[in-house]
Design a protein around this motif. Structure first.
Motif, PDB file in Angstrom:
ATOM      1  N   LEU A   1       0.821  -1.212   0.000  1.00  0.00           N
ATOM      2  CA  LEU A   1       0.000   0.000   0.000  1.00  0.00           C
ATOM      3  C   LEU A   1       0.854   1.262   0.000  1.00  0.00           C
ATOM      4  CD1 LEU A   1      -2.968  -0.971   2.360  1.00  0.00           C
ATOM      5  CD2 LEU A   1      -2.898  -0.958  -0.140  1.00  0.00           C
ATOM      6  N   LYS A   2       2.000   1.218   0.654  1.00  0.00           N
ATOM      7  CA  LYS A   2       2.931   2.362   0.595  1.00  0.00           C
ATOM      8  C   LYS A   2       3.388   2.592  -0.843  1.00  0.00           C
ATOM      9  CE  LYS A   2       5.158   1.986   5.123  1.00  0.00           C
ATOM     10  NZ  LYS A   2       6.454   1.685   5.765  1.00  0.00           N
ATOM     11  N   ARG A   3       3.771   1.505  -1.516  1.00  0.00           N
ATOM     12  CA  ARG A   3       4.199   1.618  -2.926  1.00  0.00           C
ATOM     13  C   ARG A   3       3.077   2.197  -3.782  1.00  0.00           C
ATOM     14  NH1 ARG A   3       6.452  -3.189  -1.797  1.00  0.00           N
ATOM     15  NH2 ARG A   3       4.770  -4.387  -2.719  1.00  0.00           N
ATOM     16  N   THR A   4       1.872   1.701  -3.557  1.00  0.00           N
ATOM     17  CA  THR A   4       0.705   2.179  -4.316  1.00  0.00           C
ATOM     18  C   THR A   4       0.488   3.667  -4.066  1.00  0.00           C
ATOM     19  OG1 THR A   4      -0.308  -0.016  -4.219  1.00  0.00           O
ATOM     20  CG2 THR A   4      -1.762   1.828  -4.696  1.00  0.00           C
ATOM     21  N   ALA A   5       0.587   4.088  -2.818  1.00  0.00           N
ATOM     22  CA  ALA A   5       0.390   5.504  -2.480  1.00  0.00           C
ATOM     23  C   ALA A   5       1.495   6.367  -3.096  1.00  0.00           C
ATOM     24  CB  ALA A   5       0.351   5.686  -0.967  1.00  0.00           C
TER      25      ALA A   5
ATOM     26  N   PRO B   1      -1.687   9.422   7.446  1.00  0.00           N
ATOM     27  CA  PRO B   1      -3.034   9.029   7.000  1.00  0.00           C
ATOM     28  C   PRO B   1      -3.169   7.504   6.927  1.00  0.00           C
ATOM     29  CG  PRO B   1      -1.852  10.244   5.273  1.00  0.00           C
ATOM     30  CD  PRO B   1      -0.934  10.115   6.439  1.00  0.00           C
ATOM     31  N   LEU B   2      -4.395   7.041   6.994  1.00  0.00           N
ATOM     32  CA  LEU B   2      -4.658   5.602   6.983  1.00  0.00           C
ATOM     33  C   LEU B   2      -4.442   5.030   5.585  1.00  0.00           C
ATOM     34  CD1 LEU B   2      -7.896   5.493   9.177  1.00  0.00           C
ATOM     35  CD2 LEU B   2      -5.507   5.303   9.899  1.00  0.00           C
ATOM     36  N   LEU B   3      -3.520   4.081   5.481  1.00  0.00           N
ATOM     37  CA  LEU B   3      -3.221   3.467   4.183  1.00  0.00           C
ATOM     38  C   LEU B   3      -4.399   2.664   3.628  1.00  0.00           C
ATOM     39  CD1 LEU B   3       0.467   2.328   4.654  1.00  0.00           C
ATOM     40  CD2 LEU B   3      -0.400   3.828   2.849  1.00  0.00           C
TER      41      LEU B   3
ATOM     42  N   VAL C   1     -15.200  11.001   2.445  1.00  0.00           N
ATOM     43  CA  VAL C   1     -14.082  10.898   3.381  1.00  0.00           C
ATOM     44  C   VAL C   1     -12.980  10.026   2.796  1.00  0.00           C
ATOM     45  CG1 VAL C   1     -13.380  10.013   5.649  1.00  0.00           C
ATOM     46  CG2 VAL C   1     -15.465  11.364   5.428  1.00  0.00           C
ATOM     47  N   ILE C   2     -13.364   8.920   2.192  1.00  0.00           N
ATOM     48  CA  ILE C   2     -12.364   8.034   1.575  1.00  0.00           C
ATOM     49  C   ILE C   2     -11.607   8.790   0.483  1.00  0.00           C
ATOM     50  CG2 ILE C   2     -12.065   6.007   0.090  1.00  0.00           C
ATOM     51  CD1 ILE C   2     -14.340   4.679   1.721  1.00  0.00           C
ATOM     52  N   ASP C   3     -12.316   9.498  -0.380  1.00  0.00           N
ATOM     53  CA  ASP C   3     -11.657  10.251  -1.457  1.00  0.00           C
ATOM     54  C   ASP C   3     -10.688  11.292  -0.904  1.00  0.00           C
ATOM     55  OD1 ASP C   3     -13.027   8.744  -3.321  1.00  0.00           O
ATOM     56  OD2 ASP C   3     -14.550  10.280  -3.717  1.00  0.00           O
ATOM     57  N   ALA C   4     -11.111  12.010   0.140  1.00  0.00           N
ATOM     58  CA  ALA C   4     -10.236  13.020   0.750  1.00  0.00           C
ATOM     59  C   ALA C   4      -9.019  12.363   1.400  1.00  0.00           C
ATOM     60  CB  ALA C   4     -11.016  13.833   1.776  1.00  0.00           C
ATOM     61  N   ASP C   5      -9.232  11.230   2.061  1.00  0.00           N
ATOM     62  CA  ASP C   5      -8.112  10.541   2.709  1.00  0.00           C
ATOM     63  C   ASP C   5      -7.141   9.939   1.695  1.00  0.00           C
ATOM     64  OD1 ASP C   5      -9.037  11.298   5.142  1.00  0.00           O
ATOM     65  OD2 ASP C   5      -9.654   9.297   5.794  1.00  0.00           O
ATOM     66  N   VAL C   6      -7.646   9.513   0.551  1.00  0.00           N
ATOM     67  CA  VAL C   6      -6.749   9.015  -0.500  1.00  0.00           C
ATOM     68  C   VAL C   6      -5.836  10.145  -0.970  1.00  0.00           C
ATOM     69  CG1 VAL C   6      -6.650   8.217  -2.900  1.00  0.00           C
ATOM     70  CG2 VAL C   6      -8.160   7.097  -1.287  1.00  0.00           C
ATOM     71  N   GLN C   7      -6.397  11.315  -1.174  1.00  0.00           N
ATOM     72  CA  GLN C   7      -5.580  12.466  -1.588  1.00  0.00           C
ATOM     73  C   GLN C   7      -4.527  12.786  -0.532  1.00  0.00           C
ATOM     74  OE1 GLN C   7      -8.246  15.670  -2.570  1.00  0.00           O
ATOM     75  NE2 GLN C   7      -9.141  14.553  -4.282  1.00  0.00           N
ATOM     76  N   ALA C   8      -4.920  12.770   0.742  1.00  0.00           N
ATOM     77  CA  ALA C   8      -3.971  13.034   1.828  1.00  0.00           C
ATOM     78  C   ALA C   8      -2.890  11.950   1.871  1.00  0.00           C
ATOM     79  CB  ALA C   8      -4.703  13.109   3.161  1.00  0.00           C
ATOM     80  N   THR C   9      -3.285  10.703   1.667  1.00  0.00           N
ATOM     81  CA  THR C   9      -2.333   9.586   1.667  1.00  0.00           C
ATOM     82  C   THR C   9      -1.355   9.716   0.506  1.00  0.00           C
ATOM     83  OG1 THR C   9      -3.977   8.168   2.706  1.00  0.00           O
ATOM     84  CG2 THR C   9      -2.128   7.064   1.651  1.00  0.00           C
TER      85      THR C   9
ATOM     86  N   ARG D   1      -0.453  12.509  -1.001  1.00  0.00           N
ATOM     87  CA  ARG D   1       0.458  13.629  -0.688  1.00  0.00           C
ATOM     88  C   ARG D   1       1.512  13.196   0.326  1.00  0.00           C
ATOM     89  NH1 ARG D   1      -4.271  16.590  -0.676  1.00  0.00           N
ATOM     90  NH2 ARG D   1      -4.380  16.510   1.585  1.00  0.00           N
ATOM     91  N   TYR D   2       1.093  12.485   1.359  1.00  0.00           N
ATOM     92  CA  TYR D   2       1.994  12.072   2.438  1.00  0.00           C
ATOM     93  C   TYR D   2       3.110  11.159   1.923  1.00  0.00           C
ATOM     94  CZ  TYR D   2       3.574  10.231   6.927  1.00  0.00           C
ATOM     95  OH  TYR D   2       4.343   9.876   8.005  1.00  0.00           O
ATOM     96  N   TRP D   3       2.751  10.181   1.089  1.00  0.00           N
ATOM     97  CA  TRP D   3       3.722   9.185   0.644  1.00  0.00           C
ATOM     98  C   TRP D   3       4.445   9.539  -0.637  1.00  0.00           C
ATOM     99  CZ3 TRP D   3       5.571   5.806   3.807  1.00  0.00           C
ATOM    100  CH2 TRP D   3       4.813   5.435   4.922  1.00  0.00           C
ATOM    101  N   TYR D   4       4.087  10.602  -1.302  1.00  0.00           N
ATOM    102  CA  TYR D   4       4.662  10.930  -2.606  1.00  0.00           C
ATOM    103  C   TYR D   4       6.184  11.020  -2.591  1.00  0.00           C
ATOM    104  CZ  TYR D   4       5.338  13.150  -7.125  1.00  0.00           C
ATOM    105  OH  TYR D   4       5.746  13.414  -8.409  1.00  0.00           O
ATOM    106  N   HIS D   5       6.768  11.669  -1.606  1.00  0.00           N
ATOM    107  CA  HIS D   5       8.235  11.855  -1.558  1.00  0.00           C
ATOM    108  C   HIS D   5       8.900  10.992  -0.494  1.00  0.00           C
ATOM    109  CE1 HIS D   5       8.245  14.988  -4.518  1.00  0.00           C
ATOM    110  NE2 HIS D   5       7.284  15.626  -3.883  1.00  0.00           N
ATOM    111  N   ARG D   6       8.212  10.016   0.025  1.00  0.00           N
ATOM    112  CA  ARG D   6       8.818   9.180   1.069  1.00  0.00           C
ATOM    113  C   ARG D   6       9.287   7.886   0.479  1.00  0.00           C
ATOM    114  NH1 ARG D   6       5.802  12.586   4.178  1.00  0.00           N
ATOM    115  NH2 ARG D   6       6.284  12.784   6.323  1.00  0.00           N
TER     116      ARG D   6
END
Length: 161
Positions: free
Chosen positions: A60-64, A107-109, A146-154, A156-161
């Motif tokens: 899920l991290k890779r996917t995000a 954010p929740l993966l 909420v799911i759509d908003a959390d996906v966007q946050a997820t 953003r969070y994982w993009y550069h990690r």
């Protein structure tokens, strides 16, 4: 059998036939026993559940990071034997473990899964509640937002990690 009786019998047979299937298929399917649904898998041990959660979290991290979402079936295809067939209760527990492994403010993966797989929206809702959030049971539209908003946050969070 008289002519009229044969005509009636033929019309009854035709009414029960599916025209899109050839006669040989109709006959064969009538002889085959009905397929039973897949058996429900046995619950996983705690150790196996934790190992599967670790594998799922990595995927899920890779996917995000790739700014995508993924379905449960796609995830099973990616992970192979690292993600065994599991019952619904174990799937929910696994997603709780995945989300609980995150740090504060992360954010929740599981949102990456819930966005692509409507069957997992309830598991995501339970994970949100477990982590101190609140989502009503009967408001599907709010849950989707909420799911759509959390996906966007997820993403953003994982993009550069």
């Amino acid at each position: 059998m008289a002519k009229g009786e044969r005509r009636v019998a033929r019309s009854l047979v035709r009414a029960n036939e599916l025209p899109s299937q050839p006669a040989s298929t109709r006959l064969r399917s009538a002889k085959e026993p009905a397929r039973s649904p897949r058996p429900v898998p046995d619950p996983l041990s705690t150790d196996k559940l934790k190992a599967a959660a670790s594998a799922v979290r990595g995927a899920l991290k890779r996917t995000a990071r790739q700014q995508r979402t993924v379905t449960w079936d796609q995830l099973r295809g990616q992970l192979g034997s690292a993600l065994p067939r599991i019952c619904e209760a174990d799937r929910r527990q696994l997603l709780l473990l995945v989300d609980s492994a995150g740090g504060p403010g992360e954010p929740l993966l599981s949102s990456v899964l819930a966005a692509a797989d409507a069957h997992l929206a309830e598991a995501y809702r339970l994970s949100v509640i477990h982590h101190g959030g609140h989502l009503p049971v009967d408001d599907r539209e709010m849950l989707r937002e909420v799911i759509d908003a959390d996906v966007q946050a997820t993403h953003r969070y994982w993009y550069h990690r």
